[in-house]
Design a protein around this motif. Sequence first.
Motif, PDB file in Angstrom:
ATOM      1  N   ALA A 177       0.806  -1.224   0.000  1.00  0.00           N
ATOM      2  CA  ALA A 177       0.000   0.000   0.000  1.00  0.00           C
ATOM      3  C   ALA A 177       0.836   1.270   0.000  1.00  0.00           C
ATOM      4  CB  ALA A 177      -0.937   0.002   1.213  1.00  0.00           C
ATOM      5  N   HIS A 178       1.987   1.228   0.653  1.00  0.00           N
ATOM      6  CA  HIS A 178       2.761   2.459   0.870  1.00  0.00           C
ATOM      7  C   HIS A 178       4.161   2.429   0.267  1.00  0.00           C
ATOM      8  CE1 HIS A 178      -0.246   3.966   3.737  1.00  0.00           C
ATOM      9  NE2 HIS A 178      -0.322   2.730   4.190  1.00  0.00           N
ATOM     10  N   GLY A 179       4.584   1.304  -0.268  1.00  0.00           N
ATOM     11  CA  GLY A 179       5.924   1.213  -0.820  1.00  0.00           C
ATOM     12  C   GLY A 179       6.948   0.877   0.239  1.00  0.00           C
ATOM     13  N   GLY A 180       8.212   0.966  -0.156  1.00  0.00           N
ATOM     14  CA  GLY A 180       9.285   0.621   0.755  1.00  0.00           C
ATOM     15  C   GLY A 180       9.571  -0.859   0.752  1.00  0.00           C
ATOM     16  N   THR A 181      10.203  -1.324   1.807  1.00  0.00           N
ATOM     17  CA  THR A 181      10.605  -2.717   1.925  1.00  0.00           C
ATOM     18  C   THR A 181      10.050  -3.298   3.216  1.00  0.00           C
ATOM     19  OG1 THR A 181      12.628  -2.165   3.147  1.00  0.00           O
ATOM     20  CG2 THR A 181      12.772  -2.210   0.718  1.00  0.00           C
ATOM     21  N   LEU A 182      10.090  -4.617   3.313  1.00  0.00           N
ATOM     22  CA  LEU A 182       9.693  -5.258   4.566  1.00  0.00           C
ATOM     23  C   LEU A 182      10.542  -4.737   5.724  1.00  0.00           C
ATOM     24  CD1 LEU A 182       9.227  -8.976   3.453  1.00  0.00           C
ATOM     25  CD2 LEU A 182       7.423  -7.438   4.228  1.00  0.00           C
ATOM     26  N   GLU A 183      11.837  -4.577   5.459  1.00  0.00           N
ATOM     27  CA  GLU A 183      12.741  -4.124   6.522  1.00  0.00           C
ATOM     28  C   GLU A 183      12.412  -2.694   6.946  1.00  0.00           C
ATOM     29  OE1 GLU A 183      14.049  -7.672   4.963  1.00  0.00           O
ATOM     30  OE2 GLU A 183      13.777  -5.828   3.789  1.00  0.00           O
ATOM     31  N   GLY A 184      12.185  -1.810   5.969  1.00  0.00           N
ATOM     32  CA  GLY A 184      11.899  -0.425   6.295  1.00  0.00           C
ATOM     33  C   GLY A 184      10.595  -0.269   7.057  1.00  0.00           C
ATOM     34  N   GLN A 185       9.556  -0.977   6.611  1.00  0.00           N
ATOM     35  CA  GLN A 185       8.270  -0.864   7.294  1.00  0.00           C
ATOM     36  C   GLN A 185       8.311  -1.555   8.656  1.00  0.00           C
ATOM     37  OE1 GLN A 185       6.364   1.248   6.371  1.00  0.00           O
ATOM     38  NE2 GLN A 185       6.280   1.409   4.146  1.00  0.00           N
ATOM     39  N   ALA A 186       9.037  -2.654   8.772  1.00  0.00           N
ATOM     40  CA  ALA A 186       9.173  -3.309  10.079  1.00  0.00           C
ATOM     41  C   ALA A 186       9.878  -2.384  11.058  1.00  0.00           C
ATOM     42  CB  ALA A 186       9.938  -4.626   9.939  1.00  0.00           C
ATOM     43  N   TYR A 187      10.849  -1.641  10.560  1.00  0.00           N
ATOM     44  CA  TYR A 187      11.562  -0.695  11.426  1.00  0.00           C
ATOM     45  C   TYR A 187      10.610   0.382  11.941  1.00  0.00           C
ATOM     46  CZ  TYR A 187      14.952   2.811  12.935  1.00  0.00           C
ATOM     47  OH  TYR A 187      15.663   3.721  13.681  1.00  0.00           O
TER      48      TYR A 187
END
Length: 288
Positions: A177-187
């Motif tokens: 929905a918002h872009g980025g990566t799993l790592e970035g959103q998990a952070y």
Amino acid sequence: MNPFDPHQAGPELRPVAVITGAAGGIGAATARLLAHTHRLVLTDADSDRLHALHTILADEGHRADCLPGDLADADTAQALAELCARTGSIRSIVNAAGLSPVQADWRAIIAANSIGPMRLLAALEPLLAPGSACVLIASVAGHLGPQDAAVQTLLDDPLQPDLYDSLHPHIAAVVAAHGGTLEGQAYSLSKRAIIRLCEKSAPGWGRRGARIVSLSPGVVWTPMGRREAASGHRAQAMVDSTPCGRWGTAMDIATAAQFLLSDAASYITGCDLRVDGGAAAALRGTQF
């Protein structure tokens, strides 16, 4: 000598400061500050860097006990509590342990940023005394990243079984929905969880005469921050959007933590202090 004055008392009589992630940029800066008034108990997952910090502090005449290990491991958290119980009365706690997107995969980020802090508080809460204070290092990413109610509910109880399997589809949906990566959103989501952990913990800590505060740094020129800067343009773009117009420093964060731990902040608990150069104020509502 007044044995109750930490500025005069010898290392054995000083109150204890527990610092996790002590070998990192913010942790080490905080250790250097608090060493003047506390006996230190330090922990970090990197045993070599922790040993190097211990050597520096010892050369400067400071007393520190060190425990290498990962706080996401229940045995490490319990060993830390046992070391603290043997060392003295806990006055200050700083949780500076954590991982950023460039350092690890999303599971390790959740372990370091959510499971570790929860285990730390569970282990040390029985040792709290009136006047104890804790600072949990969060991040401005917890304010600027997207929110997700399902992830929030799961990270409110990060010690539950099958956490990663439950989290994965929700974090993947945030990325879609918002872009980025799993790592970035998990952070971002795990740092928001730290802010919530502080708020949820404050009433119980208050009943013990203790305080707990979260602190959200912006982009900070530490080894972690430099790795993030080298990995792409986002870190420098945030600096360019920051009203203060510069990178933060580890000492910017350490001195703010020192204040929050002090009696000067005795009416501050259950809230988050942004030390971000104004980044959240400038970027709120944007997709960064």
